[in-house]
Design a protein around this motif. Structure first.
Motif, PDB file in Angstrom:
ATOM      1  N   ARG A  81      84.620 -10.991 116.464  1.00 13.73           N
ATOM      2  CA  ARG A  81      85.453 -10.051 117.218  1.00 13.73           C
ATOM      3  C   ARG A  81      84.633  -8.800 117.525  1.00 13.73           C
ATOM      4  NH1 ARG A  81      90.091  -7.817 115.051  1.00 13.73           N
ATOM      5  NH2 ARG A  81      89.083  -7.763 113.011  1.00 13.73           N
ATOM      6  N   PHE A  82      83.945  -8.827 118.661  1.00 20.45           N
ATOM      7  CA  PHE A  82      83.133  -7.675 119.060  1.00 20.45           C
ATOM      8  C   PHE A  82      83.716  -6.978 120.289  1.00 20.45           C
ATOM      9  CE2 PHE A  82      81.459 -11.120 121.590  1.00 20.45           C
ATOM     10  CZ  PHE A  82      81.073 -10.545 122.783  1.00 20.45           C
ATOM     11  N   HIS A  83      84.928  -7.385 120.688  1.00 17.47           N
ATOM     12  CA  HIS A  83      85.576  -6.702 121.808  1.00 17.47           C
ATOM     13  C   HIS A  83      87.087  -6.825 121.677  1.00 17.47           C
ATOM     14  CE1 HIS A  83      86.707 -10.453 123.985  1.00 17.47           C
ATOM     15  NE2 HIS A  83      85.593 -10.936 123.462  1.00 17.47           N
ATOM     16  N   ARG A  84      87.762  -5.931 122.345  1.00 14.68           N
ATOM     17  CA  ARG A  84      89.205  -5.965 122.460  1.00 14.68           C
ATOM     18  C   ARG A  84      89.570  -5.198 123.733  1.00 14.68           C
ATOM     19  NH1 ARG A  84      92.270  -2.657 117.950  1.00 14.68           N
ATOM     20  NH2 ARG A  84      93.912  -3.032 119.490  1.00 14.68           N
ATOM     21  N   ASP A  85      90.858  -5.044 123.996  1.00 18.03           N
ATOM     22  CA  ASP A  85      91.301  -4.357 125.202  1.00 18.03           C
ATOM     23  C   ASP A  85      90.643  -2.984 125.335  1.00 18.03           C
ATOM     24  OD1 ASP A  85      92.904  -3.859 127.500  1.00 18.03           O
ATOM     25  OD2 ASP A  85      94.238  -2.638 126.256  1.00 18.03           O
ATOM     26  N   ARG A  86      89.880  -2.810 126.417  1.00 13.00           N
ATOM     27  CA  ARG A  86      89.235  -1.542 126.790  1.00 13.00           C
ATOM     28  C   ARG A  86      88.109  -1.110 125.861  1.00 13.00           C
ATOM     29  NH1 ARG A  86      94.073   2.601 128.104  1.00 13.00           N
ATOM     30  NH2 ARG A  86      95.034   1.609 126.280  1.00 13.00           N
ATOM     31  N   VAL A  87      87.640  -1.981 124.967  1.00 12.39           N
ATOM     32  CA  VAL A  87      86.554  -1.645 124.041  1.00 12.39           C
ATOM     33  C   VAL A  87      85.607  -2.832 123.918  1.00 12.39           C
ATOM     34  CG1 VAL A  87      85.913  -0.844 121.736  1.00 12.39           C
ATOM     35  CG2 VAL A  87      88.112  -0.157 122.725  1.00 12.39           C
ATOM     36  N   LEU A  88      84.293  -2.524 123.861  1.00 12.74           N
ATOM     37  CA  LEU A  88      83.265  -3.562 123.721  1.00 12.74           C
ATOM     38  C   LEU A  88      82.129  -3.024 122.872  1.00 12.74           C
ATOM     39  CD1 LEU A  88      81.814  -6.254 124.718  1.00 12.74           C
ATOM     40  CD2 LEU A  88      80.897  -4.850 126.584  1.00 12.74           C
ATOM     41  N   LEU A  89      81.608  -3.850 121.966  1.00 12.88           N
ATOM     42  CA  LEU A  89      80.400  -3.511 121.216  1.00 12.88           C
ATOM     43  C   LEU A  89      79.190  -4.195 121.838  1.00 12.88           C
ATOM     44  CD1 LEU A  89      81.688  -4.056 117.545  1.00 12.88           C
ATOM     45  CD2 LEU A  89      81.789  -1.953 118.910  1.00 12.88           C
ATOM     46  N   VAL A  90      78.051  -3.520 121.841  1.00 14.56           N
ATOM     47  CA  VAL A  90      76.802  -4.121 122.318  1.00 14.56           C
ATOM     48  C   VAL A  90      75.676  -3.772 121.358  1.00 14.56           C
ATOM     49  CG1 VAL A  90      77.440  -4.148 124.776  1.00 14.56           C
ATOM     50  CG2 VAL A  90      76.293  -2.132 123.816  1.00 14.56           C
ATOM     51  N   GLY A  91      74.552  -4.497 121.479  1.00  8.58           N
ATOM     52  CA  GLY A  91      73.393  -4.224 120.643  1.00  8.58           C
ATOM     53  C   GLY A  91      73.645  -4.539 119.177  1.00  8.58           C
ATOM     54  N   ASP A  92      73.011  -3.763 118.289  1.00 15.36           N
ATOM     55  CA  ASP A  92      73.165  -3.983 116.853  1.00 15.36           C
ATOM     56  C   ASP A  92      74.616  -3.899 116.417  1.00 15.36           C
ATOM     57  OD1 ASP A  92      70.418  -4.054 116.928  1.00 15.36           O
ATOM     58  OD2 ASP A  92      70.122  -2.627 115.291  1.00 15.36           O
ATOM     59  N   ALA A  93      75.405  -3.064 117.061  1.00 19.99           N
ATOM     60  CA  ALA A  93      76.813  -2.919 116.690  1.00 19.99           C
ATOM     61  C   ALA A  93      77.557  -4.246 116.784  1.00 19.99           C
ATOM     62  CB  ALA A  93      77.489  -1.882 117.588  1.00 19.99           C
ATOM     63  N   ALA A  94      77.146  -5.091 117.740  1.00 16.64           N
ATOM     64  CA  ALA A  94      77.782  -6.399 117.938  1.00 16.64           C
ATOM     65  C   ALA A  94      77.051  -7.519 117.225  1.00 16.64           C
ATOM     66  CB  ALA A  94      77.857  -6.713 119.437  1.00 16.64           C
ATOM     67  N   GLY A  95      75.968  -7.200 116.500  1.00 16.56           N
ATOM     68  CA  GLY A  95      75.178  -8.235 115.831  1.00 16.56           C
ATOM     69  C   GLY A  95      74.244  -8.971 116.766  1.00 16.56           C
ATOM     70  N   MET A  96      73.849  -8.337 117.881  1.00 15.13           N
ATOM     71  CA  MET A  96      72.988  -8.998 118.874  1.00 15.13           C
ATOM     72  C   MET A  96      71.520  -8.906 118.471  1.00 15.13           C
ATOM     73  SD  MET A  96      74.810  -7.779 122.415  1.00 15.13           S
ATOM     74  CE  MET A  96      76.486  -8.284 122.829  1.00 15.13           C
ATOM     75  N   VAL A  97      71.219  -9.520 117.340  1.00 17.94           N
ATOM     76  CA  VAL A  97      69.881  -9.496 116.760  1.00 17.94           C
ATOM     77  C   VAL A  97      69.541 -10.904 116.307  1.00 17.94           C
ATOM     78  CG1 VAL A  97      68.465  -8.577 114.866  1.00 17.94           C
ATOM     79  CG2 VAL A  97      70.118  -7.097 116.011  1.00 17.94           C
ATOM     80  N   SER A  98      68.302 -11.315 116.473  1.00 15.70           N
ATOM     81  CA  SER A  98      67.903 -12.644 116.023  1.00 15.70           C
ATOM     82  C   SER A  98      68.095 -12.766 114.517  1.00 15.70           C
ATOM     83  CB  SER A  98      66.431 -12.903 116.358  1.00 15.70           C
ATOM     84  OG  SER A  98      65.957 -14.050 115.671  1.00 15.70           O
ATOM     85  N   PRO A  99      68.817 -13.784 114.044  1.00 21.84           N
ATOM     86  CA  PRO A  99      68.999 -13.940 112.600  1.00 21.84           C
ATOM     87  C   PRO A  99      67.709 -14.286 111.865  1.00 21.84           C
ATOM     88  CG  PRO A  99      69.898 -15.829 113.784  1.00 21.84           C
ATOM     89  CD  PRO A  99      69.534 -14.804 114.817  1.00 21.84           C
ATOM     90  N   LEU A 100      66.690 -14.720 112.604  1.00 21.15           N
ATOM     91  CA  LEU A 100      65.425 -15.083 111.975  1.00 21.15           C
ATOM     92  C   LEU A 100      64.386 -13.981 112.102  1.00 21.15           C
ATOM     93  CD1 LEU A 100      63.698 -17.114 110.469  1.00 21.15           C
ATOM     94  CD2 LEU A 100      63.107 -18.151 112.669  1.00 21.15           C
ATOM     95  N   THR A 101      64.081 -13.571 113.343  1.00 19.49           N
ATOM     96  CA  THR A 101      63.015 -12.584 113.544  1.00 19.49           C
ATOM     97  C   THR A 101      63.491 -11.153 113.344  1.00 19.49           C
ATOM     98  OG1 THR A 101      63.424 -12.290 115.920  1.00 19.49           O
ATOM     99  CG2 THR A 101      61.983 -14.113 115.265  1.00 19.49           C
ATOM    100  N   ALA A 102      64.811 -10.942 113.350  1.00 17.74           N
ATOM    101  CA  ALA A 102      65.398  -9.594 113.244  1.00 17.74           C
ATOM    102  C   ALA A 102      65.022  -8.719 114.433  1.00 17.74           C
ATOM    103  CB  ALA A 102      64.998  -8.918 111.929  1.00 17.74           C
ATOM    104  N   GLY A 103      64.621  -9.325 115.527  1.00 17.03           N
ATOM    105  CA  GLY A 103      64.317  -8.584 116.746  1.00 17.03           C
ATOM    106  C   GLY A 103      65.578  -8.364 117.569  1.00 17.03           C
ATOM    107  N   GLY A 104      65.753  -7.139 118.073  1.00 15.51           N
ATOM    108  CA  GLY A 104      66.972  -6.857 118.810  1.00 15.51           C
ATOM    109  C   GLY A 104      66.810  -6.091 120.108  1.00 15.51           C
TER     110      GLY A 104
END
Length: 367
Positions: free
Chosen positions: A265-288
């Motif tokens: 759940r990284f979004h809802r009505d009128r709100v969105l998370l991006v980048g590290d806040a949303a976990g948009m990082v490689s689980p292996l390399t930790a590159g984001g």
């Protein structure tokens, strides 16, 4: 700054007005999103708690080739790296490279200043020294507490421990690494090679690294959040390779890195998370950073369509576009639970196999 004058920040009196979009966080993802929203003609305000761009750097700042192509920077702010070495605990290594592929070490502090100026030139307003204190929902707008600003849509780009996520009831990152890095005076005669160390004693859960940076040699560790990052011990262990003893430490930095993948759940009505806040990082390399650039812009385009033409929620668009990363998740599970270092040292994993695996990790669609 290259490309013309960097616009000044607006004063509070100029900023007490409604915006189409408010972005919380002036990091890579927030600035990529804000710049694109402004380019598409919507009004956008970026709020950043730090008092100036790059005041506290929390990343090594390495750009993969794809990130560099997404949003380039002046040559003086980067250093090209075309090879990588993967070291076992006893410092045997396999060297990898791929023709046409490279990384960019960056002067991250000055790079952030450049990105802020680019966003402002596109039309975004960026305010520093503005801590996010919450949001109140009205019928047609969101009031951002303590700022005098309201918006039609809120974007949380405020890092792995997102205050936006906490304030609106979205998921939060639970699986985290913690990283620490020191910048040393540059090592004389240092070659352009990224050095990565598998060292379960000093870096349980991830790796140690040495980066020939821009005007500095960057040395760091990332470990499981519950472990201690003993950087002085790591520096001592690798001193024979790099001659760091006696060199002045120019800067110290640290932070946390989410490795649990995209939040459910990284979004809802009128709100969105991006980048590290949303976990948009490689689980292996930790590159984001590449994901921050790519999905920050993709979210911005979807957001404009949503607000202006009744398109789908930008979170739905991002989720459909975001890769599942099943292999990287499996590799992360293996790295956390199997005796990788022992296998490397005993020869169970040969140098050729190590090189093959490392090439897949570093070069095949790095995310």
């Amino acid at each position: 700054m290259p490309g013309g004058f960097c616009p000044r920040a607006a004063s509070p009196s100029e900023s007490n007005r409604p915006y189409d979009v408010v972005v919380v966080g002036a990091g890579f993802a927030g600035l990529a999103c804000a710049r694109r929203v402004a380019e598409r003609g919507l009004s956008v305000l970026v709020l950043e708690r730090q008092s100036s761009p790059g005041e506290r750097v929390r990343t090594t700042g390495i750009l993969v080739k794809e990130a560099w192509e997404e949003w380039g920077a002046p040559p003086r702010l980067v250093r090209r790296i075309e090879r990588a070495r993967i070291y076992t605990p006893s410092h045997r290594f396999a060297e990898i490279e791929r023709k046409g592929y490279y990384f960019m070490a960056t002067d991250t502090r000055r790079l952030m200043r450049h990105l802020v100026c680019e966003a402002r030139r596109a039309g975004a307003e960026v305010r520093f020294g503005e801590k996010y204190r919450g949001v109140a929902a009205g019928r047609s707008s969101l009031d951002v507490s303590g700022t005098g600003a309201s918006c039609r849509f809120l974007v949380g780009a405020d890092g792995a421990l997102s205050g936006v996520a906490a304030s609106v009831g979205l998921d939060r990152n639970r699986r985290l690494l913690k990283g620490v890095e020191w910048e040393f005076e540059p090592v004389a005669g240092e070659d352009d090679c990224l050095h990565c160390f598998v060292d379960p004693e000093c870096a349980p859960g991830y790796i140690g690294w040495v980066v020939p940076g821009v005007g500095a040699t960057q040395v760091g560790l990332a470990v499981h959040r519950g472990d201690r990052a003993d950087l002085p011990k790591f520096v001592e262990k690798i001193d024979g390779l790099f001659g760091l003893s006696g060199r002045r430490v120019l800067e110290r930095r640290g932070g946390v890195i989410p490795i649990g993948g995209l939040l459910r759940r990284f979004h809802r009505d009128r709100v969105l998370l991006v980048g590290d806040a949303a976990g948009m990082v490689s689980p292996l390399t930790a590159g984001g950073i590449h994901n921050a650039y790519r999905y920050g812009r993709l979210a911005a385009d979807a957001l404009v369509r949503h607000l202006e033409a009744g398109g789908p929620h930008p979170g739905e668009v991002v989720r459909r576009a975001y890769p599942r990363l099943s292999l990287k998740r499996a590799a992360r599970w293996s790295y956390d639970r199997l005796p990788v270092a022992w296998a490397l040292e005993t020869g169970l994993v040969t140098r050729s196999l190590l090189r093959s695996v490392a090439e897949r990790v570093f070069f095949d669609g790095v995310r």
